[in-house]
Design a protein around this motif. Structure first.
Motif, PDB file in Angstrom:
ATOM      1  N   GLN A  36       0.834  -1.192   0.000  1.00  0.00           N
ATOM      2  CA  GLN A  36       0.000   0.000   0.000  1.00  0.00           C
ATOM      3  C   GLN A  36       0.874   1.250   0.000  1.00  0.00           C
ATOM      4  O   GLN A  36       1.876   1.306   0.701  1.00  0.00           O
ATOM      5  CB  GLN A  36      -0.911   0.013   1.237  1.00  0.00           C
ATOM      6  N   ALA A  37       0.475   2.249  -0.746  1.00  0.00           N
ATOM      7  CA  ALA A  37       1.228   3.491  -0.841  1.00  0.00           C
ATOM      8  C   ALA A  37       0.537   4.626  -0.103  1.00  0.00           C
ATOM      9  O   ALA A  37       0.850   5.780  -0.308  1.00  0.00           O
ATOM     10  CB  ALA A  37       1.422   3.865  -2.306  1.00  0.00           C
ATOM     11  N   ILE A  38      -0.425   4.305   0.744  1.00  0.00           N
ATOM     12  CA  ILE A  38      -1.148   5.344   1.470  1.00  0.00           C
ATOM     13  C   ILE A  38      -0.270   5.869   2.589  1.00  0.00           C
ATOM     14  O   ILE A  38       0.272   5.102   3.377  1.00  0.00           O
ATOM     15  CB  ILE A  38      -2.469   4.798   2.055  1.00  0.00           C
ATOM     16  N   THR A  39      -0.129   7.167   2.617  1.00  0.00           N
ATOM     17  CA  THR A  39       0.643   7.780   3.687  1.00  0.00           C
ATOM     18  C   THR A  39      -0.272   8.678   4.495  1.00  0.00           C
ATOM     19  O   THR A  39      -1.252   9.207   3.988  1.00  0.00           O
ATOM     20  CB  THR A  39       1.818   8.608   3.126  1.00  0.00           C
ATOM     21  N   GLU A  40       0.081   8.840   5.715  1.00  0.00           N
ATOM     22  CA  GLU A  40      -0.707   9.681   6.605  1.00  0.00           C
ATOM     23  C   GLU A  40      -0.468  11.145   6.255  1.00  0.00           C
ATOM     24  O   GLU A  40       0.648  11.554   6.004  1.00  0.00           O
ATOM     25  CB  GLU A  40      -0.241   9.427   8.044  1.00  0.00           C
ATOM     26  N   LYS A  41      -1.535  11.918   6.210  1.00  0.00           N
ATOM     27  CA  LYS A  41      -1.415  13.341   5.900  1.00  0.00           C
ATOM     28  C   LYS A  41      -2.323  14.092   6.854  1.00  0.00           C
ATOM     29  O   LYS A  41      -3.487  13.751   7.004  1.00  0.00           O
ATOM     30  CB  LYS A  41      -1.830  13.606   4.456  1.00  0.00           C
ATOM     31  N   ARG A  42      -1.796  15.088   7.477  1.00  0.00           N
ATOM     32  CA  ARG A  42      -2.591  15.872   8.413  1.00  0.00           C
ATOM     33  C   ARG A  42      -3.560  16.764   7.648  1.00  0.00           C
ATOM     34  O   ARG A  42      -3.225  17.359   6.645  1.00  0.00           O
ATOM     35  CB  ARG A  42      -1.688  16.727   9.283  1.00  0.00           C
TER      36      ARG A  42
END
Length: 136
Positions: A34-40
């Motif tokens: 998965q390439a989902i990264t956390e972003k505020r």
């Protein structure tokens, strides 16, 4: 015999721990990385936005306050590479003979709870190519 039975659960636990530890940096779902990264996200600012469900069915006006159509739907392009489009219903009477057109959502302005497409007229929108939904 008793000793062999105790070692198997220990070996299985070590193997499981090793597998989990080696994949710690890689998140997998259904076997695919998965390439989902956390972003505020500024949730206060986001909450002041407009919900699509509330925009659907809204009358659309031009800069002269002429009613030029109705916001029928919002379409997000596949992959998001082309942005979001507003599907406007123009012309017709009581839903009959309406002409659907797609305009970039960014061209719309929301002023005093009113959806505005400043430079448009009914005639200019009716001249756009008709938008047709893909079959389900």
């Amino acid at each position: 015999m008793m000793r062999k039975m105790q070692i198997k659960p220990l070996v299985a636990s070590v193997m499981l721990f090793t597998t989990l530890a080696s994949s710690y940096d890689n998140t997998y779902a259904q076997g695919a990385p998965q390439a989902i990264t956390e972003k505020r996200t500024d949730v206060v600012q986001l909450a002041s936005g407009y919900r699509a469900s509330k925009l659907s069915g809204a009358d659309v006006y031009n800069r002269n306050k002429d009613n030029i159509g109705t916001l029928d739907d919002l379409i997000v392009s596949p992959g998001g590479d082309r942005g979001t489009y507003a599907i406007l219903s123009v012309g017709g009477f009581l839903g009959m003979g309406k002409h659907l057109v797609a305009v970039p959502f960014n061209d719309l302005q929301i002023e005093n709870r009113r959806v505005v497409l400043p430079e448009a007229t009914k005639k200019s929108l009716e001249a756009l190519p008709e938008f047709k939904y893909a079959p389900d």
